[in-house]
Design an enzyme around this catalytic site. Structure first.
Site, short mmCIF file in Angstrom:
data_model
loop_
_atom_site.label_atom_id
_atom_site.label_comp_id
_atom_site.label_asym_id
_atom_site.label_seq_id
_atom_site.Cartn_x
_atom_site.Cartn_y
_atom_site.Cartn_z
CG ASP A 100 -2.19 0.80 0.99
OD1 ASP A 100 -3.26 0.17 0.84
OD2 ASP A 100 -2.11 2.04 0.92
CD GLU A 112 -17.29 -2.97 4.22
OE1 GLU A 112 -17.63 -2.43 5.28
OE2 GLU A 112 -16.90 -2.34 3.22
CE LYS A 136 -18.19 -6.94 -6.78
NZ LYS A 136 -18.26 -7.53 -5.47
CG LEU A 170 -36.09 -11.52 -0.25
CD1 LEU A 170 -36.98 -12.75 -0.39
CD2 LEU A 170 -36.58 -10.40 -1.18
CB CYS A 195 -20.14 -2.74 -2.67
SG CYS A 195 -18.56 -3.09 -1.89
#
Ligand code: UGA
Length: 440
Positions: free
Chosen positions: A30, A155, A207, A253, A263
C-alpha cells in the site's frame, strides 16, 4: 507461488490474508506508510471479525508481509493482484479507474516476465483488456497474462465469505493465467466450490450484475414493505413466503432503511452509467438507485413524524450508525442521509454504535455520542434503530421506556416485536408492519 496484493483496502487486505492462510507467500502493498506500519505491528485498520487472528497467525508463520516497496514486491511475485479502490467519479456516476490504470503501469515496469496480473478491484467491463494494453505498451515484447477475478465477500463476514464462497469467478484467456488461478483457489475447489472460468468481459460484468441484482432485490422488498404498511400486511411474512420459492431465495429480503455501504451505491451507479454509455440503458438499475435514495429521505421523514407536529427542539436517540452490523464502515450509510436531515429540522441526535464512531464522527458534525446504548434513550423523544447490531436485539424495552421522555420507537430493522414494545408502553413503528386486520 508468491503473491503481491496491491491495495490493502477491505478486499485487498482480506483476500491477501486469506491467501496466506491457504499457505501462499503473500506481500500486501500500500502507498499509505502509516497503515503499513500498523499492519506490520499486527494492528488491523478496519473492524472485521476474525481478521486480527488471521493476520497474527500468518505474520508469525512468515507467510504474510506488509510493505510500501511496490517494485520489490511485484518483482518477487509470480502473481500480482490489483485490489485498489474504484470510487464513483463525481458527476457522472462512472467508476474512477485511475488507481487501477496507475497500478497497471507501475506493475508493468517492475514485473518479471510471465507474471500473471489479476484484477480483483470491481472494474467496469472492458477494463482488464485496457490493463493489458497498458502493460503491453510499457513492456513491449515481454510475456505476461491479465486475468479478472472479482471478489464477492461482504463486510462483517468477509473471512467466511472468502473461505466459503458460493462460487469463484475467473476471467482468464490463456492457459497460464487459468492454471495460476485454479491453483490459488485449489483449497476451495477441494471443497467443491464451483470455479467458473470465462472471458474477461464475462467475469467483469458478473460482478456488477450480482451487486445490482442484490440491490434491486432489497429495493423490491422495501417497496413491498411500504405497501404492507398501507394494506395491513407484514413484510417479514411476505418475504418468508416468497423466499421459500427456490427461484427467488430467502436471502437479501430484509426490508430496511435502504441499502448503503461502499459497494452497492457505487456499483449500481457505475453499471447504470456503463449501460448509458453503450446505448443499453438499465432502467431497472436506474430506478433502483432512485428509489433507494428517496427511501433514505423518507426514513428521516418517518422519524420526524414520530416526534409530532413540531419536531424542532426534540431529541432522537439513534441506535447504529454503520451501514450494517459487524463493521465500522459508514460509507454511504443511511445514517449519513438521515442524521443531517433530522438536524436540519432542528432535532438533536444522540447516537450509539459499537464500532463506527471514529469513522463517523468527522462526517456527522453535531452528532452526540454515547458509549452505552441505553444512554441514547435518556430524555429522548424518540428512539430509532438504524443498524441491526446484535447487542441491540436484547435491550430491555422497559428500561428504554423508563429513560425516555417521549414514547416513539422507530425500528428500521425490525429487530424488536411490536407486542414487547406495547407492553413497555412504547409506541412502536417497524418497517412493513401494517396494522393488523379488523377480523372477519
Ligand atoms: C456487498 C455484496 O453483498 C458482496 O457480495 C460484495 O462483494 C460487496 O458488496 C462488494 O461489492 O464488495 P457489503 O456491501 O459488504 O457486500 O454488504 P451487504 O451485506 O451486501 O449489505 C449492503 C447493504 O444492503 C447494507 O446497507 C445492508 O443493510 C443492506 N441490506 C442487505 C438490506 O437492507 N437488506 C438485506 O436483506 C440485505
Amino acid at each position: 507461488m508468491r503473491i503481491a496484493m496491491i491495495g490493502t483496502g477491505y478486499v485487498g487486505l482480506v483476500s491477501g490474508v486469506c491467501f496466506s492462510e491457504f499457505g501462499f507467500d503473500v506481500t500486501c502493498v500500500d502507498v499509505d506508510a502509516d497503515k503499513i506500519a500498523r499492519l506490520k505491528a499486527g494492528e488491523v485498520p478496519i473492524y472485521e471479525p476474525g481478521l486480527d487472528d488471521l493476520i497474527d497467525r500468518n505474520l508469525k508463520a512468515g507467510r504474510l508481509a506488509f510493505t510500501t516497496a511496490f517494485d520489490e514486491a511485484v518483482a518477487a511475485a509470480d502473481v500480482v493482484f490489483v485490489a485498489v479502490g474504484t470510487p464513483s467519479r463525481r458527476g457522472d456516476g462512472e467508476a474512477d479507474l485511475t488507481y487501477v490504470f496507475e497500478a497497471a503501469r507501475q506493475i508493468a515496469r517492475a514485473m518479471r516476465p510471465e507474471t500473471v496480473v489479476v484484477v480483483k478491484s470491481t472494474v467496469v467491463v472492458g477494463t482488464c483488456r485496457k490493463v493489458a494494453e497498458i502493460i503491453r505498451a510499457e513492456r513491449p515484447g515481454v510475456a505476461f497474462s491479465v486475468a479478472s477475478n472479482p471478489e464477492f465477500l461482504r463486510e462483517g463476514s468477509a473471512i467466511e465469505d472468502f473461505m466459503r464462497p458460493d462460487r469463484v469467478v475467473v476471467g482468464a484467456e490463456d492457459a497460464r493465467a487459468e492454471d495460476v488461478l485454479r491453483r490459488l483457489y485449489r483449497p476451495l475447489y477441494l471443497r467443491e466450490t464451483p470455479i467458473l472460468v470465462s472471458t474477461l468481459e464475462n467475469a467483469e460484468l458478473t460482478k456488477y450484475a450480482a451487486n445490482a441484482f442484490l440491490a434491486l432485490k432489497i429495493t423490491f422488498i422495501n417497496e413491498i414493505a411500504d405497501l404492507c404498511e398501507k394494506v395491513g400486511a407484514d413484510v417479514q411474512k411476505v418475504a418468508s413466503g416468497i423466499g421459500l420459492d427456490k427461484r427467488i431465495g430467502g436471502k437479501f429480503l430484509h426490508a430496511g432503511p435502504g441499502y448503503g455501504g461502499s459497494c452497492f451505491p457505487k456499483d449500481t451507479s457505475a453499471l447504470a452509467a456503463t449501460g448509458q454509455r453503450h446505448g443499453a440503458p438499465l432502467r431497472l438499475v436506474e430506478t433502483t438507485i432512485d428509489v433507494n435514495d428517496r427511501r433514505k429521505r423518507d426514513m428521516a421523514q418517518r422519524i420526524l413524524a414520530s416526534l409530532g407536529p413540531e419536531p424542532a427542539g426534540k431529541t432522537v436517540g439513534m441506535l447504529g450508525i454503520a451501514f450494517k452490523p459487524n463493521t465500522d464502515d459508514v460509507r454511504d450509510a443511511p445514517s449519513l442521509a438521515i442524521v443531517p436531515a433530522l438536524q436540519a429540522a432542528g432535532v438533536q441526535v444522540i447516537a450509539h454504535d459499537p464500532e463506527a464512531r471514529a469513522q463517523a464522527e468527522p462526517l456527522l458534525p453535531g452528532l452526540e455520542w454515547r458509549d452505552d446504548p441505553y444512554e441514547v434513550a435518556d430524555a429522548a423523544d424518540a428512539v430509532a434503530v438504524l443498524t441491526e447490531w446484535n447487542v441491540y436485539r436484547g435491550l430491555s424495552l422497559s428500561e428504554i421506556a423508563r429513560r425516555m421522555r417521549g414514547r416513539a420507537v422507530v425500528d428500521m430493522r425490525n429487530i424488536w416485536q411490536a407486542s414487547d414494545a406495547a407492553e413497555a408502553g412504547l409506541s412502536y413503528r417497524g418497517i412493513g408492519k401494517g396494522a393488523v386486520g379488523g377480523g372477519i
